[in-house]
Design a protein around this motif. Structure first.
Motif, PDB file in Angstrom:
ATOM      1  N   CYS A 194      -3.158  -9.118  -3.568  1.00 46.91           N
ATOM      2  CA  CYS A 194      -3.823  -7.820  -3.491  1.00 46.91           C
ATOM      3  C   CYS A 194      -4.406  -7.466  -4.850  1.00 46.91           C
ATOM      4  O   CYS A 194      -3.958  -7.956  -5.889  1.00 46.91           O
ATOM      5  N   VAL A 195      -5.417  -6.582  -4.837  1.00 46.73           N
ATOM      6  CA  VAL A 195      -6.111  -6.138  -6.051  1.00 46.73           C
ATOM      7  C   VAL A 195      -6.537  -4.689  -5.862  1.00 46.73           C
ATOM      8  O   VAL A 195      -7.055  -4.342  -4.794  1.00 46.73           O
ATOM      9  N   PRO A 196      -6.405  -3.835  -6.896  1.00 43.83           N
ATOM     10  CA  PRO A 196      -5.526  -3.994  -8.060  1.00 43.83           C
ATOM     11  C   PRO A 196      -4.100  -3.600  -7.680  1.00 43.83           C
ATOM     12  O   PRO A 196      -3.900  -2.810  -6.758  1.00 43.83           O
ATOM     13  N   THR A 197      -3.129  -4.111  -8.374  1.00 44.28           N
ATOM     14  CA  THR A 197      -1.747  -3.903  -7.959  1.00 44.28           C
ATOM     15  C   THR A 197      -1.271  -2.462  -8.138  1.00 44.28           C
ATOM     16  O   THR A 197      -0.311  -2.053  -7.478  1.00 44.28           O
ATOM     17  N   ASP A 198      -1.906  -1.708  -9.012  1.00 46.98           N
ATOM     18  CA  ASP A 198      -1.479  -0.320  -9.182  1.00 46.98           C
ATOM     19  C   ASP A 198      -2.074   0.599  -8.111  1.00 46.98           C
ATOM     20  O   ASP A 198      -1.659   1.740  -7.960  1.00 46.98           O
ATOM     21  N   ASN A 199      -3.042   0.111  -7.345  1.00 44.52           N
ATOM     22  CA  ASN A 199      -3.619   0.859  -6.231  1.00 44.52           C
ATOM     23  C   ASN A 199      -4.403  -0.117  -5.358  1.00 44.52           C
ATOM     24  O   ASN A 199      -5.630  -0.142  -5.371  1.00 44.52           O
ATOM     25  N   PRO A 200      -3.715  -0.936  -4.572  1.00 45.50           N
ATOM     26  CA  PRO A 200      -4.384  -2.032  -3.852  1.00 45.50           C
ATOM     27  C   PRO A 200      -5.522  -1.563  -2.947  1.00 45.50           C
ATOM     28  O   PRO A 200      -5.356  -0.661  -2.129  1.00 45.50           O
ATOM     29  N   GLN A 201      -6.695  -2.204  -3.126  1.00 45.70           N
ATOM     30  CA  GLN A 201      -7.870  -1.919  -2.312  1.00 45.70           C
ATOM     31  C   GLN A 201      -8.274  -3.098  -1.433  1.00 45.70           C
ATOM     32  O   GLN A 201      -8.974  -2.921  -0.441  1.00 45.70           O
ATOM     33  N   VAL A 202      -7.829  -4.286  -1.812  1.00 41.94           N
ATOM     34  CA  VAL A 202      -8.177  -5.495  -1.076  1.00 41.94           C
ATOM     35  C   VAL A 202      -6.957  -6.391  -0.973  1.00 41.94           C
ATOM     36  O   VAL A 202      -6.219  -6.557  -1.950  1.00 41.94           O
ATOM     37  N   ASN A 225       0.809  -1.231   0.000  1.00 41.60           N
ATOM     38  CA  ASN A 225       0.000   0.000   0.000  1.00 41.60           C
ATOM     39  C   ASN A 225       0.839   1.277   0.000  1.00 41.60           C
ATOM     40  O   ASN A 225       0.313   2.363   0.207  1.00 41.60           O
ATOM     41  N   GLY A 226       2.144   1.147  -0.220  1.00 42.58           N
ATOM     42  CA  GLY A 226       3.013   2.315  -0.206  1.00 42.58           C
ATOM     43  C   GLY A 226       3.891   2.393   1.022  1.00 42.58           C
ATOM     44  O   GLY A 226       4.666   3.339   1.176  1.00 42.58           O
ATOM     45  N   GLY A 227       3.758   1.413   1.923  1.00 46.91           N
ATOM     46  CA  GLY A 227       4.626   1.376   3.095  1.00 46.91           C
ATOM     47  C   GLY A 227       3.977   1.773   4.395  1.00 46.91           C
ATOM     48  O   GLY A 227       4.665   2.007   5.392  1.00 46.91           O
ATOM     49  N   TYR A 228       2.634   1.803   4.455  1.00 46.42           N
ATOM     50  CA  TYR A 228       1.930   2.252   5.655  1.00 46.42           C
ATOM     51  C   TYR A 228       1.381   1.043   6.422  1.00 46.42           C
ATOM     52  O   TYR A 228       0.511   0.335   5.917  1.00 46.42           O
ATOM     53  N   TYR A 229       1.911   0.831   7.621  1.00 44.59           N
ATOM     54  CA  TYR A 229       1.451  -0.279   8.442  1.00 44.59           C
ATOM     55  C   TYR A 229       0.321   0.223   9.347  1.00 44.59           C
ATOM     56  O   TYR A 229       0.539   0.989  10.267  1.00 44.59           O
ATOM     57  N   TYR A 230      -0.904  -0.236   9.047  1.00 48.18           N
ATOM     58  CA  TYR A 230      -2.066   0.139   9.848  1.00 48.18           C
ATOM     59  C   TYR A 230      -2.438  -0.992  10.800  1.00 48.18           C
ATOM     60  O   TYR A 230      -2.314  -2.167  10.470  1.00 48.18           O
TER      61      TYR A 230
END
Length: 683
Positions: free
Chosen positions: A555-563, A467-472
Motif C-alpha cells: 500500500c502507498v502511502p503507509t501513513d494514509n493508504p490511497q492505493v 485503511n483503519g479497519g474498514y472492509y469495503y
C-alpha cells in the motif's frame, strides 16, 4: 228475404293469445338467448386462448407488416470518461421482393443497383429470392453496412426511379476501440446483445434497452403506411477502471512474460478506502472485437488439430479472469492477517518478542523457517517477524490463537467466501474444516499455506487491515448513465464490516513500511513515497516438485493508504530461481513508480532518503545505494538482485541458499515457506 245485389262477407273471429302460445314463444325466446350466450362465451374463449393466432392470421391476409427497431446498447467507460466499449450504428439492407417484381421495369435496375453497391453480393442470391420468394415483403440482403454505403445506394435511387423495393433498417455492432485493453474485465457480446464474461455479462440487463417496433398496412397502391414506436436505448456503465493505469499494468505483465515468462500472472490495483478497482489484469488478453480468434495463442496447425471441446476449453481459459476465478495458496502475504487476529483478541502485544531457532516441532513434524540454514532469526519482535517473514514466530502466534479462533478470523477477514465483486465467475477458495483440524494445519495456515484464496479476496481483506479497519466491498461499477448522459445511480462505497481496530491497523502500516524499507520487500521502494507491503513465496502442490507461486501485496502511502497493489506470479519461467519473491516485488515497485503520479498521489519524502543497504556475494555490507530511475536495489551483471538473494527452497533432506544471511538486521530475505511432507498438510 235477401236483398238483391248486395255482397256479404263473413268476418273471421279473432284468435285469442292463449297461455299455450305464450309458453311456446317464451320457450323459443329462451332457446335463442341460450344459443346467443353460448356463442358469446365461445367467442370470448377463442379470443382468450387463440385470439393472437387468429389476429395474426387476419392481419397476414391484410398484408400487415412489422419490423423491430433495435435499441442501442449502452457504452462502458473508464472512470475518466474514456470509452472502452460502445455500439456503432450500422444498417441492414432489406429487399421487398414482391414490390420489386410488381412491375417488370423494377426488377432489373433494382438488382443491378444492389450488385453495384455491395460488391460481395452475388447475382445468384438475388435471383434466388426473385424465384423462390416472389411474395416476400421482407428479405435481408446484407447486414451491418456503414452509413456511407447506405448513402451510396440512395444516390443511385435518386438517379433511377425504377430502383424500387429496397429499404434500410438500423442495427448496431459492438466495438472495443482499445481491442485487448482490460479484456478480462470488460467481456464481450454475442448475437442478440448477450453479454459474456466481465462487465458485459454482469451488467447486461443495465446495458440493454428495449426494442421499438415499426408496423403498418400495405394499401391498394402497394404503399406501406407506417407507424413507429421508438426503441429505448440502454444505460451506460462508468467503471472504476483507470484506462491509463490498466495499460501500464498490462505492459508490465507483458514485459515480464517476454523476458522471463510465467504460467500465469495477475495484478490488482485498488483504492482501499472505497473498494474501487483501478486495474485488474492477467496473462491472457484477447481482442474483444474477435473474441473467438485463437490465432494469437496457437498456430494454425495446432488449431486445426483441436476438437470443438478443446477449442471451447482453450477459449474459456483465455476469457476467464485469473484475479477472481483462480485459487492458490497465498503464502506469507497472509501473515499480516494472523498477526491482526492475535492483536485484536489481545493474545499478543505489539512489543512482544519471539525466539526463532529455525523451525518448530509440530505434532511429530518439523516445520522449518526460512532461517533454518543459519540457525534461526534469533529473538525477533512482532515488527521484525513481518520484516524477516519469520515462519517460526508466526507458528507460535498461531498456536496461541488456537484452531477455532484462527478459523473464525479467516472467515471474518473474507476468506472462503465470495467478496461480492460485481463480476461473474468469482471463486471462493478452500479453507480447512473444523472437524479434523490439526496442529500441523494451524501451523501451516498461520503463514499462508494449506488453504486457498483468490487475489480479490486477499486484496480486499488487506485493504481493510491498512485503511483503519474498514472492509469495503470491492466493485467495478462507479456510475450508471442514461442515454442522454444523466446519472441514474452511483456506487461510491459499501462498508461491509469493521475488521480491525485503528490501533492494529496503524501497527501493521508501520510494520509493513519497515518491511519495505529494511526487510524482505525492498524491491517495492519508490523514491519519495512511503511504501509498505509483504512478500510471499508459496510452494505448490505436489510438494517437492520445485514449483512456486511468488507474490507481493502493498500500500502507498503507509501513513494514509490511497492505493493497494497485489502482484502474483504463478511459476515464473526462465529465472535463476523460481522461489524468488523479489520478482513480484520489483514488478510492483516498477508499476507504482508509473501509476502514482497518474493517480495524483505525490511524493512526501525526499528521494535521497530512500536508500538501501546491499550486500556483495560474500554477504558483506557494501554501503548505501541511491535510487535511480525507480530502482531501489543494485543488480549484478546477471540481472539478479544482489541485495535480495531470492527465496530458498529448504526441505528435511536439503538446504539451499543463494547467499546465506549473515544475521545482520539490515538485510532480510523472503524465502520459501517450507512444509512437512505429510498428508495432513494437503488442502
Amino acid at each position: 228475404m235477401k236483398k238483391q245485389g248486395v255482397n256479404t262477407r263473413k268476418v273471421k273471429p279473432l284468435k285469442k293469445f292463449t297461455h299455450r302460445m305464450s309458453a311456446r314463444l317464451m320457450f323459443i325466446f329462451t332457446i335463442i338467448l341460450v344459443l346467443m350466450g353460448v356463442l358469446i362465451v365461445r367467442i370470448a374463449e377463442l379470443n382468450h386462448t387463440d385470439g393472437v393466432r387468429y389476429e395474426k392470421k387476419v392481419l397476414s391476409q391484410q398484408t400487415y407488416t412489422s419490423t423491430a427497431i433495435p435499441f442501442q446498447r449502452g457504452s462502458i467507460l473508464d472512470r475518466n470518461g474514456t470509452v472502452l466499449a460502445y455500439s456503432e450504428k450500422v444498417y441492414n439492407v432489406i429487399l421487398d421482393v414482391y414490390y420489386a417484381l410488381s412491375d417488370d421495369k423494377y426488377s432489373g435496375p433494382t438488382k443491378k443497383a444492389l450488385l453495384d453497391s455491395f460488391k460481395d453480393l452475388k447475382e445468384s442470391d438475388i435471383e434466388n429470392l426473385y424465384t423462390k420468394k416472389p411474395n416476400s415483403r421482407y428479405s435481408i440482403i446484407k447486414k451491418g453496412i456503414s452509413y456511407d454505403a447506405m448513402e451510396k445506394f440512395k444516390e443511385l435511387e435518386k438517379k433511377d426511379e425504377n430502383i424500387q423495393g429496397v429499404w434500410f433498417e438500423e442495427d448496431y455492432n459492438r466495438k472495443y476501440p482499445y481491442k485487448t485493453l482490460a479484456s478480462n474485465v470488460l467481456g464481450f457480446t454475442t448475437s442478440g446483445n448477450v453479454g459474456n464474461w466481465g462487465i458485459e455479462q454482469y451488467y447486461s440487463d443495465t446495458l440493454n434497452g428495449t426494442n421499438g417496433i415499426e408496423f403498418g398496412y400495405i394499401d391498394s397502391d402497394l404503399k406501406l403506411e407506417r407507424t413507429v414506436k421508438p426503441s429505448i436505448n440502454g444505460n451506460s456503465i462508468v467503471s472504476t477502471i483507470d484506462a491509463n493505469v490498466q495499460k501500464i499494468v498490462e505492459n508490465h505483465i507483458k514485459s515480464f512474460n517476454e523476458e522471463a515468462g510465467s504460467k500465469n500472472m495477475g495484478v490488482v490495483v485498488m483504492n482501499p478506502n472505497n473498494g474501487e478497482i483501478l486495474a485488474m489484469a492477467s496473462n491472457d488478453t484477447y481482442d474483444l472485437n474477435k473474441p473467438t480468434d485463437l490465432t494469437p495463442f496457437y498456430t494454425k496447425d495446432e488449431i486445426s488439430k483441436m476438437s470443438d471441446k478443446e477449442k471451447t476449453d482453450a477459449l474459456s481459459k483465455i476469457w476467464r479472469n485469473y484475479t477472481i476465478s483462480d485459487t492458490y495458496e497465498p503464502g506469507s502475504t497472509f501473515k499480516p492477517f494472523t498477526i491482526a487476529a492475535a492483536l485484536e483478541e489481545n493474545i499478543i502485544k505489539q512489543n512482544d518478542t519471539y525466539y526463532c531457532d529455525g523451525g518448530e516441532e509440530v505434532a511429530g513434524s518439523y516445520i522449518k523457517c526460512s532461517s533454518y540454514s543459519i540457525g534461526g532469526h534469533g529473538e525477533v519482535n512482532l515488527t521484525q517477524a513481518l520484516m524477516k517473514s519469520c515462519n517460526d514466530a508466526l507458528m507460535q502466534i498461531g498456536a496461541k490463537e488456537g484452531g477455532n479462533l484462527f478459523l473464525g478470523y479467516q472467515k471474518f477477514f473474507g476468506f472462503g467466501a465470495k467478496t461480492g465483486v460485481d463480476l461473474p465467475g468469482e471463486a471462493i477458495g478452500i479453507l480447512k474444516e473444523k472437524s479434523g483440524y490439526g496442529k500441523v494445519d494451524l501451523a501451516t495456515n498461520s503463514f499462508g499455506q494449506n488453504f486457498t484464496t483468490t487475489m480479490i479476496q486477499l486484496a480486499s481483506g488487506f485493504s481493510s487491515l491498512v485503511n483503519g479497519g474498514y472492509y469495503y466491498e470491492p466493485h467495478i461499477m462507479k456510475e450508471v448513465l442514461n442515454a442522454s448522459g444523466s446519472m441514474v445511480s452511483s456506487f461510491d462505497k459499501k462498508l461491509v464490516k469493521l475488521s480491525v481496530s485503528s490501533e492494529t491497523s496503524k501497527f501493521l502500516d508501520n510494520a509493513l513500511y519497515m518491511t519495505v524499507q529494511e526487510g524482505t520487500a525492498k524491491g517495492a521502494q519508490v523514491p519519495g513515497y512511503k511504501v509498505g507491503g509483504k512478500t510471499g513465496t508459496a510452494e505448490k502442490i505436489p510438494r517437492g516438485a520445485g514449483t512456486y507461486l511468488v507474490s507481493f501485496i502493498g500500500c502507498v502511502p503507509t501513513d494514509n493508504p490511497q492505493v493497494v497493489i497485489y502482484v502474483v506470479i504463478d511459476e515464473p519461467q526462465n529465472v535463476v530461481k523460481q522461489a524468488d519473491s523479489s520478482l513480484a516485488t520489483k514488478t510492483a515497485g516498477a508499476i507504482l513508480t508509473e501509476i502514482l503520479p497518474l493517480l495524483e498521489i505525490y511524493p512526501t519524502e525526499n528521494s535521497s532518503d530512500n536508500t538501501v543497504t546491499t550486500e556483495n556475494s560474500t554477504g558483506q555490507t557494501t554501503g548505501k545505494q541511491s535510487t535511480v530511475e525507480g530502482k531501489t536495489n543494485e543488480e549484478n551483471s546477471s540481472g539478479q538482485n544482489t541485495e535480495e538473494n531470492g527465496d530458498t527452497a529448504n526441505t528435511d533432506k536439503q538446504v539451499t541458499n543463494g547467499n546465506d544471511q549473515t544475521g545482520q538486521d539490515s538485510t532480510y530475505e523472503e524465502t520459501v515457506d517450507v512444509l512437512p511432507n505429510t498428508e495432513e498438510t494437503s488442502p
